[in-house]
Design a protein around this motif. Structure first.
Motif, PDB file in Angstrom:
ATOM      1  N   VAL A 190     -11.738   1.262  -7.026  1.00 32.71           N
ATOM      2  CA  VAL A 190     -12.085   2.316  -6.087  1.00 32.71           C
ATOM      3  C   VAL A 190     -12.357   1.771  -4.690  1.00 32.71           C
ATOM      4  O   VAL A 190     -11.956   2.370  -3.691  1.00 32.71           O
ATOM      5  CB  VAL A 190     -13.316   3.081  -6.614  1.00 32.71           C
ATOM      6  CG1 VAL A 190     -13.733   4.148  -5.639  1.00 32.71           C
ATOM      7  CG2 VAL A 190     -12.998   3.692  -7.955  1.00 32.71           C
ATOM      8  N   ILE A 191     -13.018   0.606  -4.612  1.00 34.96           N
ATOM      9  CA  ILE A 191     -13.336   0.051  -3.288  1.00 34.96           C
ATOM     10  C   ILE A 191     -12.050  -0.213  -2.507  1.00 34.96           C
ATOM     11  O   ILE A 191     -11.908   0.201  -1.353  1.00 34.96           O
ATOM     12  CB  ILE A 191     -14.115  -1.278  -3.444  1.00 34.96           C
ATOM     13  CG1 ILE A 191     -15.400  -1.044  -4.229  1.00 34.96           C
ATOM     14  CG2 ILE A 191     -14.380  -1.913  -2.096  1.00 34.96           C
ATOM     15  CD1 ILE A 191     -16.519  -0.425  -3.479  1.00 34.96           C
ATOM     16  N   ASN A 192     -11.087  -0.855  -3.167  1.00 29.21           N
ATOM     17  CA  ASN A 192      -9.820  -1.122  -2.487  1.00 29.21           C
ATOM     18  C   ASN A 192      -9.113   0.169  -2.116  1.00 29.21           C
ATOM     19  O   ASN A 192      -8.474   0.261  -1.079  1.00 29.21           O
ATOM     20  CB  ASN A 192      -8.913  -1.969  -3.380  1.00 29.21           C
ATOM     21  CG  ASN A 192      -9.244  -3.443  -3.254  1.00 29.21           C
ATOM     22  OD1 ASN A 192      -9.978  -3.838  -2.353  1.00 29.21           O
ATOM     23  ND2 ASN A 192      -8.714  -4.238  -4.161  1.00 29.21           N
ATOM     24  N   TYR A 193      -9.248   1.163  -2.971  1.00 28.79           N
ATOM     25  CA  TYR A 193      -8.604   2.451  -2.684  1.00 28.79           C
ATOM     26  C   TYR A 193      -9.220   3.088  -1.438  1.00 28.79           C
ATOM     27  O   TYR A 193      -8.509   3.563  -0.555  1.00 28.79           O
ATOM     28  CB  TYR A 193      -8.753   3.374  -3.886  1.00 28.79           C
ATOM     29  CG  TYR A 193      -8.130   4.727  -3.668  1.00 28.79           C
ATOM     30  CD1 TYR A 193      -6.753   4.856  -3.508  1.00 28.79           C
ATOM     31  CD2 TYR A 193      -8.915   5.869  -3.594  1.00 28.79           C
ATOM     32  CE1 TYR A 193      -6.177   6.090  -3.301  1.00 28.79           C
ATOM     33  CE2 TYR A 193      -8.350   7.114  -3.385  1.00 28.79           C
ATOM     34  CZ  TYR A 193      -6.977   7.214  -3.242  1.00 28.79           C
ATOM     35  OH  TYR A 193      -6.412   8.437  -3.021  1.00 28.79           O
ATOM     36  N   LEU A 194     -10.549   3.070  -1.367  1.00 31.67           N
ATOM     37  CA  LEU A 194     -11.209   3.664  -0.206  1.00 31.67           C
ATOM     38  C   LEU A 194     -10.830   2.919   1.068  1.00 31.67           C
ATOM     39  O   LEU A 194     -10.590   3.528   2.104  1.00 31.67           O
ATOM     40  CB  LEU A 194     -12.729   3.649  -0.395  1.00 31.67           C
ATOM     41  CG  LEU A 194     -13.248   4.593  -1.474  1.00 31.67           C
ATOM     42  CD1 LEU A 194     -14.749   4.463  -1.614  1.00 31.67           C
ATOM     43  CD2 LEU A 194     -12.868   6.030  -1.169  1.00 31.67           C
ATOM     44  N   LEU A 195     -10.735   1.598   0.960  1.00 34.04           N
ATOM     45  CA  LEU A 195     -10.340   0.815   2.132  1.00 34.04           C
ATOM     46  C   LEU A 195      -8.909   1.150   2.547  1.00 34.04           C
ATOM     47  O   LEU A 195      -8.590   1.228   3.735  1.00 34.04           O
ATOM     48  CB  LEU A 195     -10.479  -0.682   1.836  1.00 34.04           C
ATOM     49  CG  LEU A 195     -11.919  -1.170   1.698  1.00 34.04           C
ATOM     50  CD1 LEU A 195     -11.960  -2.620   1.244  1.00 34.04           C
ATOM     51  CD2 LEU A 195     -12.665  -1.009   3.007  1.00 34.04           C
ATOM     52  N   THR A 196      -8.044   1.346   1.542  1.00 33.34           N
ATOM     53  CA  THR A 196      -6.666   1.730   1.847  1.00 33.34           C
ATOM     54  C   THR A 196      -6.645   3.083   2.548  1.00 33.34           C
ATOM     55  O   THR A 196      -5.943   3.272   3.550  1.00 33.34           O
ATOM     56  CB  THR A 196      -5.829   1.818   0.557  1.00 33.34           C
ATOM     57  OG1 THR A 196      -6.020   0.633  -0.179  1.00 33.34           O
ATOM     58  CG2 THR A 196      -4.367   2.017   0.863  1.00 33.34           C
ATOM     59  N   LEU A 197      -7.429   4.021   2.010  1.00 31.10           N
ATOM     60  CA  LEU A 197      -7.498   5.347   2.626  1.00 31.10           C
ATOM     61  C   LEU A 197      -7.934   5.227   4.079  1.00 31.10           C
ATOM     62  O   LEU A 197      -7.364   5.851   4.964  1.00 31.10           O
ATOM     63  CB  LEU A 197      -8.519   6.218   1.886  1.00 31.10           C
ATOM     64  CG  LEU A 197      -8.051   6.970   0.664  1.00 31.10           C
ATOM     65  CD1 LEU A 197      -9.124   7.947   0.228  1.00 31.10           C
ATOM     66  CD2 LEU A 197      -6.756   7.718   0.955  1.00 31.10           C
ATOM     67  N   PHE A 198      -8.940   4.395   4.304  1.00 25.53           N
ATOM     68  CA  PHE A 198      -9.442   4.227   5.659  1.00 25.53           C
ATOM     69  C   PHE A 198      -8.335   3.684   6.559  1.00 25.53           C
ATOM     70  O   PHE A 198      -8.134   4.155   7.684  1.00 25.53           O
ATOM     71  CB  PHE A 198     -10.634   3.275   5.661  1.00 25.53           C
ATOM     72  CG  PHE A 198     -11.185   3.036   7.021  1.00 25.53           C
ATOM     73  CD1 PHE A 198     -11.957   4.013   7.635  1.00 25.53           C
ATOM     74  CD2 PHE A 198     -10.914   1.865   7.702  1.00 25.53           C
ATOM     75  CE1 PHE A 198     -12.451   3.803   8.919  1.00 25.53           C
ATOM     76  CE2 PHE A 198     -11.404   1.659   8.982  1.00 25.53           C
ATOM     77  CZ  PHE A 198     -12.172   2.628   9.590  1.00 25.53           C
ATOM     78  N   GLY A 222     -22.475   8.558  -6.000  1.00 25.48           N
ATOM     79  CA  GLY A 222     -21.027   8.517  -6.174  1.00 25.48           C
ATOM     80  C   GLY A 222     -20.561   7.582  -7.272  1.00 25.48           C
ATOM     81  O   GLY A 222     -19.824   8.000  -8.165  1.00 25.48           O
ATOM     82  N   TRP A 267      -3.989   3.499 -10.555  1.00 23.18           N
ATOM     83  CA  TRP A 267      -3.867   3.584  -9.100  1.00 23.18           C
ATOM     84  C   TRP A 267      -2.978   4.754  -8.752  1.00 23.18           C
ATOM     85  O   TRP A 267      -1.924   4.882  -9.349  1.00 23.18           O
ATOM     86  CB  TRP A 267      -3.282   2.285  -8.557  1.00 23.18           C
ATOM     87  CG  TRP A 267      -3.243   2.242  -7.070  1.00 23.18           C
ATOM     88  CD1 TRP A 267      -2.257   2.740  -6.271  1.00 23.18           C
ATOM     89  CD2 TRP A 267      -4.227   1.703  -6.216  1.00 23.18           C
ATOM     90  NE1 TRP A 267      -2.560   2.536  -4.977  1.00 23.18           N
ATOM     91  CE2 TRP A 267      -3.776   1.902  -4.899  1.00 23.18           C
ATOM     92  CE3 TRP A 267      -5.469   1.079  -6.406  1.00 23.18           C
ATOM     93  CZ2 TRP A 267      -4.505   1.494  -3.788  1.00 23.18           C
ATOM     94  CZ3 TRP A 267      -6.167   0.677  -5.296  1.00 23.18           C
ATOM     95  CH2 TRP A 267      -5.690   0.876  -4.000  1.00 23.18           C
ATOM     96  N   THR A 305      -7.970   8.685  -9.078  1.00 20.31           N
ATOM     97  CA  THR A 305      -8.214  10.085  -8.723  1.00 20.31           C
ATOM     98  C   THR A 305      -9.230  10.659  -9.687  1.00 20.31           C
ATOM     99  O   THR A 305      -9.538  10.064 -10.705  1.00 20.31           O
ATOM    100  CB  THR A 305      -6.936  10.920  -8.847  1.00 20.31           C
ATOM    101  OG1 THR A 305      -6.527  10.878 -10.205  1.00 20.31           O
ATOM    102  CG2 THR A 305      -5.856  10.409  -7.968  1.00 20.31           C
TER     103      THR A 305
END
Lengths: 415, 374, 464
Positions: free
Chosen positions: B134-142, C42, C59, C62
């Motif tokens: 999730v951390i990497n995902y949030l960083l990607t989103l950013f 969260g 990945w 979601t």
């Protein structure tokens, strides 16, 4: 007054309850997890039926976590089980403390168990000064596991027992060329994998009391292994978010990995449909030899045990041909009796039986050494593993990394 | 006779009340500490009798690679985590120091990470920090939305400045962070960003998914820090620990905030102090004794960090996350070789002395001696 | 006059402006509060949702998981109904037939072929099930009765085909687990089906379901199912998780009791009594509060191993390792607990005891009848702190209790859980599920006794 009386009664009850115990108990200690199931079944099927008449009660104590710690401390405190596991990795350390019973005299008198029954290469790790201290229960060695689908798609011949590291690399090149998501080999930065290459080159981990990582045999093996990554033919499992080679292999994108039979149960759960097979490790390009490790666990008897004779009987039952065959048929471990090589199980066409067979054969072909490193244990391996990881993540060159590792070995570990 | 018995009983009473604790204390602390001191000068493997070896355990320690790593990791960890958690807790406490409906619910909600055991939280965090986590995902989103975020921030700042300047121009007292204007500016910035996006002037960037390896890596961070940089897995543990401890210390600060007399703020207002000035010149000094407590507790607890290292285990290279506390444990209970009680004791002593030194230095720096005031 | 009215008018306007501003202010504050809530809650919430997934590290991560999609709920429910059971909990009953629909996408130019349907034998690779070779497998009894194409259409050059698969059970047995495999050629894509497959393997060629007739609840909570069904004590047959929770409760409550009694007694005496070396003793207590458990455990471990100098042998116990008693004795009180109580008693006026003394009360009577009831707030705070501390304690239980597994407290149990499922790659499903359930008891306790938790912390802050 009343309360004092009450306390007195409670105290009496405690004393009485502690005295009332009888019947011979044999305590067995082993690993937790999956192994626990196997030992429990073995005890129920093969031990209790044999020894019930003699009034023996078996108490099995699986240790869920940190088994070496349990056994060392229990032995030092005099509370250890009568019969317990010893991993080849640290067995000699325990044996040297004198807390383990030598088995030679028992074996001489035994009708069902002798040294010659056990795969010879397994015994060395449990022999100190000519005496045998442990009876190996099962073992493992490394094999090359490969994913048939990827080789089929690429139209490349499967790896086989004739391959050298050079010819395997050529095959992997073709597989990787098909799709950028394909990974040639899962390269765990671990001496427990890479060491097999060094042994194949003829490298000896200890010459006298010295370890030479800068020897050409070692350096060449180290370079072959790490170059696979540099050439784009392999990745560290961590690079794709996996903890070990088996995890990478289970994703279905990895063409090959170097693992032992422990991967089989894992693949059953994680990737039941994976279309895999196994073959012997590739030969060294330079020497044409194979190298391998032996991983094994043995039963040892507590030197302070009150019932050594009976404990040995339990040990006999646990390693009897019938018990070992039962273990083999479950496909979860490879028992240590030589005679099992002819077992019909190995003739099954299933991928699991074939992989087990390769592992069985692998333990006896080429430069095979036990997975134990004098009294240094993990401390001896750590610098090598660090060097592997550093080179494969591009932080250091082979020369630099090996020099650092050698320095750490000389100054910290083998001082 | 009866009287004498009573007298004795009365005289001995305090000592009898104290005895159980004293016995426990002598066995499990006094004896334990002296024994560690003794072991640290011996070579002992739990089997043979301890052999006196002088200072060679300590010499051995400082030659050992893993110990050096543990020492460095522990110190960096303690300093960075204590700093951030203290600042974070103070800020959060000030933000939460409102008397509005439902504030209790929020305070409780924030306290949740502190109630849950470190094992649970570490497990969840290992999962968040996976390569496909999730951390990497949030960083990607950013990274994908960074253009939009910048545009939004710029317009927000412009609008806020204009609104505040307008009020200042009319000579009304107004703070830079006037909440009502913040809301207004936020809305405005959202609308503008949305319009620019739909008009096609700015767009979401396409970037490669970020695949930073947080745990199973030997890389160090931050890049510019040179030899002071710390291993990235350690940074992940720092995040985790700051996150879990902020709420506990926030509660301490909240209690302290309620004790600050309102008159001090009123006096400051009369002198024309801004919100920021009030924070710096009233809140922070008034909370000094709490800060002292928070820093002391923070330092002591961070120096003994153990749980996270044990639970992450093989998910990260040991040398990257090992701390002194964990070093003592693995030396006492090694995975593969005989216990080195002497080395473990020596390392334990180093840990104890280090804790004392740091706490004393901290006391000198903050200049307060609460414990000694007894 | 006019000046006055304009003044009044501006007063009204000011009132209005202030009210409007206050609303906006409150709104802004709530906004900030909610945003911070996400920061702190969260990870828990997202972890809880992901613990339902087949692959919690998919990945992109979601919250739209297959297990939370109503489509799949309907699918799982209907399949179990067709298999002859209730729908919520399923079983493939004798003589029943189940119908499944799947859609594939064939890239342009690819030959359209029927998927190969098979019911595989799935032998567990771990756990008790791995040893039992005598069980009946659905694969040996169930039949794939028909695979038919029911629809075909073209979209963007690719061909889409929908198939209907019938699976029947002509035997006399009921099956709990019916796995299913579909195999298509390389590069053919699975689009959708009655039930989303649990796994897509072999480069997309194989779609596999763990159990098509599981029913709705086991479908959604399959990881929780694993946590409870794969982990039970071999000797008692009880769920390990349940034992761990009960152990943690037991140990925590015992430690709270011993701590309250010992700390109150010692704290009272230290606050009131003068004796030689008192100052030194007090400094030692403070000193002990700074020394980590990792320093003293070396000796404490050995002390417990030898049964506290052999004293435990009087009770027929050779070693206190691997016993609850050992764990409780080692942590029956702490320096900081005594410190808190001492500070509290020192703050009470002496006149209370003086008047008790005049009334002829003994020290014991004064302490138990007068002082202890007065110490309720401190005792309350100490209860919560000790309970929480023991519940979350990881290090000492790890050192003291190594076996058997059903003696673990929850924290050590979770570690063994992480080792078991993480030994061969991290099986995040059960690990997350285990973490989430084990967090529940303390969270519920926290919600109920929230006030005391928060007060407990503030108490140490103020009095410590």
């Amino acid at each position: 007054m009343k309360t004092r009386l009450l306390w007195g009664i409670m105290f009496l009850v405690l004393i009485i309850s502690s005295v009332s115990q009888a019947a011979t108990e044999i305590r067995i200690a082993g690993f937790g997890g999956n192994d626990q199931n196997i030992v429990e079944e073995l005890i129920a099927r093969f031990v209790e039926t044999e020894l019930a008449a003699q009034g023996v009660k078996i108490i099995y104590e699986p240790i869920a976590d940190d088994y070496p710690r349990y056994i060392l401390n229990a032995l030092s405190a005099g509370t250890a089980a009568d019969l317990f596991y010893m991993d080849i990795f640290w067995a000699k350390n325990v044996i040297k403390t004198g807390a383990v019973e030598p088995l030679d005299s028992y074996l001489q008198d035994s009708a069902v168990l002798s040294k010659d029954d056990i795969v010879t290469s397994l015994l060395e790790g449990f022999t100190v000064d000519g005496s045998l201290y442990g009876i190996p229960k099962d073992f493992n060695s490394l094999a090359l596991f490969y994913n048939k689908d990827l080789f089929d798609i690429a139209g490349v011949e499967y790896p086989n027992s004739e391959d050298t590291w050079e010819s395997l690399e050529q095959k992997l090149e073709k597989v990787v060329a098909i799709d950028q998501n394909f990974i040639g080999m899962a390269l765990q930065p671990d001496f427990a994998r890479m060491g097999a290459l060094a042994y194949a080159n003829g490298w000896e981990p200890f010459v006298g009391n010295e370890t030479n990582l800068l020897a050409p045999e070692f350096k060449e093996a180290f370079a072959v292994y790490t170059d696979l990554k540099a050439k784009g033919l392999g990745l560290m499992p961590a690079d794709i978010g996996q903890g070990w080679g088996g995890g990478a292999f289970a994703t279905g994108n990895t063409a090959t990995c170097l693992e032992g039979a422990w991967i089989i149960g894992f693949l059953r759960d994680q990737a039941p449909n994976l279309n895999y097979d196994a073959t012997l490790l590739p030969k060294s390009t330079a020497t044409g030899e194979r190298g391998n490790f032996i991983f094994t666990v043995a039963w040892g008897i507590n030197a302070d045990s009150q019932n050594k004779e009976l404990t040995f009987k339990v040990l006999e039952a646990l390693t009897s041909p019938a018990a070992q065959q039962w273990v083999l048929e479950r496909g979860l471990a490879i028992p240590s009796r030589k005679s099992l090589v002819d077992n019909p199980y190995f003739e099954n066409e299933t991928k699991e039986a074939q992989a087990n067979k390769i592992v069985f054969i692998g333990a006896a072909t080429g430069q095979v050494k036990p997975f134990s490193f004098k009294e240094y244990g993990g401390k001896w391996i750590d610098p090598i593993n660090a060097a592997l990881a550093e080179v494969m993540s591009g932080q250091s060159t082979v020369e630099q990394a090996l020099a650092t590792a050698q320095k750490r070995l000389d100054e910290d570990v083998m001082k | 006779m009866e009287n004498k018995w009573r007298f004795l009983k009365e005289k001995s009473a305090p000592y009898l009340l104290l005895t159980p604790f004293v016995i426990w204390f002598l066995i499990f602390f006094g004896y334990a500490f002296i024994r560690v001191l003794f072991f640290s000068f011996t070579d002992y493997d739990l089997f043979a009798t301890p052999r006196f070896v002088g200072l060679s355990n300590f010499q051995g320690l400082f030659r050992e690679f893993l110990f050096a790593r543990a020492l460095k990791n522990s110190l960096t960890y303690a300093i960075i985590v204590t700093t951030f958690q203290t600042i974070g807790a103070l800020i959060l406490a000030v933000v939460l120091n409102y008397k509005i409906r439902g504030i209790k619910f929020f305070r409780a909600a924030y306290y949740m990470p502190s109630v849950t055991s470190s094992v649970v939280i570490t497990l969840i965090f290992i999962w968040l920090f996976q390569r496909k986590g999730v951390i990497n995902y949030l960083l990607t989103l950013f990274a994908q939305y960074r253009l939009l975020i910048w545009v939004f921030l710029i317009f927000f700042l412009i609008s806020q400045t204009l609104l505040v300047l307008k009020e200042k121009w009319r000579q009304r007292p107004v703070s830079i962070f006037e909440p009502s204007y913040v809301v207004l500016s936020l809305l405005l910035a959202v609308v503008i960003t949305f319009l620019l996006k739909t008009g096609g002037f700015i767009s979401i960037l396409t970037v490669q998914p970020l695949e930073t390896i947080w745990l199973n890596t030997r890389e160090t961070t931050p890049n510019w820090a040179g030899s002071l940089a710390f291993p990235r897995p350690l940074a992940a543990i720092m995040f985790l620990n700051i996150w879990t401890t902020i709420p506990t210390f926030m509660l301490l600060y909240l209690a302290g905030l309620q004790d600050i007399p309102l008159s001090l703020y009123q006096a400051a207002e009369v002198d024309g102090a801004s919100t920021v000035q009030k924070f710096w010149y009233v809140t922070v000094p008034q909370l000094r004794h709490i800060t002292f407590l928070v820093v002391t507790m923070g330092l002591i607890s961070t120096l003994q960090m153990f749980d996270q290292v044990a639970i992450i285990g093989g998910q990260a290279p040991q040398e990257s996350i090992i701390t002194l506390a964990y070093y003592v444990y693995v030396t006492m209970f090694p995975r593969s070789a005989i216990a080195e009680v002497g080395m473990a004791s020596a390392a334990a002593l180093v840990l104890a002395v280090l804790t004392l030194i740091i706490v004393v230095i901290q006391q000198r720096v903050t200049g307060e001696r609460r414990y000694k005031s007894e | 006059m006019s000046e006055l009215s304009s003044n009044q008018q501006s007063q009204v306007e000011l009132q209005f402006r202030i009210r409007r501003k206050r609303w906006l202010n409150v709104g802004a504050v709530y906004l900030i509060l909610i945003l911070i809530s996400f920061l702190f809650m969260g990870p828990f919430l997202f972890g809880a949702i992901s613990s339902l997934k087949d692959n919690p590290t998919e990945w992109p991560p979601t919250i739209q998981t297959a297990q939370l999609s109503p489509r799949n709920w309907l699918g799982a429910f209907n399949l179990a109904r067709q298999a002859g059971s209730g729908g919520l909990f399923g079983q493939f009953k004798a003589g029943k037939m189940v119908q499944l629909k799947v859609t594939y996408r064939f890239p342009a130019g690819h030959e359209v072929v029927l998927p190969e349907v098979s019911i595989p034998v799935r032998v567990a690779g771990s756990g008790q099930a791995a040893l039992d070779l005598t069980q009946k497998y659905a694969a040996d009894y169930l039949e794939v009765s028909a695979v038919e194409e029911i629809k075909r259409w073209t979209e963007g050059g690719a061909i889409y085909a929908e198939y209907q698969i019938m699976i029947s059970n002509p035997s006399h047995f009921n099956f709990d687990i019916v796995p299913l495999n579909l195999k298509v050629p390389y590069q053919v894509e699975f689009v959708q089906g009655t039930l989303t497959p649990n796994n897509i393997e072999r480069l997309g060629m194989v779609q596999s379901w763990k159990n098509i007739s599981s029913g709705l609840i086991p479908y959604i909570f399959h990881n929780y199912d694993r946590v409870f069904n794969e982990n039970y004590s071999r000797s008692t047959g009880r769920s390990l998780f349940l034992s761990w929770v009960l152990n943690s409760f037991f140990i925590s409550i015992m430690r709270v009791i011993t701590t309250l009694i010992l700390a109150a007694m010692a704290g009272y005496v230290l606050a009131r009594l003068k004796f030689v070396g008192q100052k030194l003793f007090f400094v030692l207590i403070l000193f002990s509060m700074m020394i980590p458990a990792q320093v003293t455990f070396i000796s404490n471990y050995l002390v417990l191993r030898d049964g506290v100098f052999g004293l435990s042998k009087m009770f027929g116990v050779n070693s206190l390792l691997n016993t609850f008693s050992g764990l409780i004795i080692q942590g029956m009180v702490s320096g900081s607990a005594v410190f808190i109580m001492k500070q509290f008693f020192a703050g009470l006026p002496r006149s209370l005891e003086e008047s008790a003394c005049i009334d002829g009360a003994s020290t014991y009577q004064t302490f138990f009848k007068i002082m202890l009831p007065l110490a309720k707030p401190a005792l309350g705070a100490l209860t919560i702190l000790t309970f929480q501390g023991t519940w979350n304690d990881f290090f000492m239980p790890l050192v003291i209790i190594t076996s058997p597994m059903d003696k673990f407290p929850l924290t050590v149990g979770l570690l063994s859980f992480r080792i078991m499922y993480g030994a061969a790659g991290m099986a995040w499903g059960p690990i997350l599920a285990g973490a989430i359930i084990s967090a529940l008891p303390i969270i519920i306790l926290f919600v109920v006794f929230q006030k005391y938790f928060v007060e407990g912390i503030s108490f140490t802050g103020l009095k410590g």
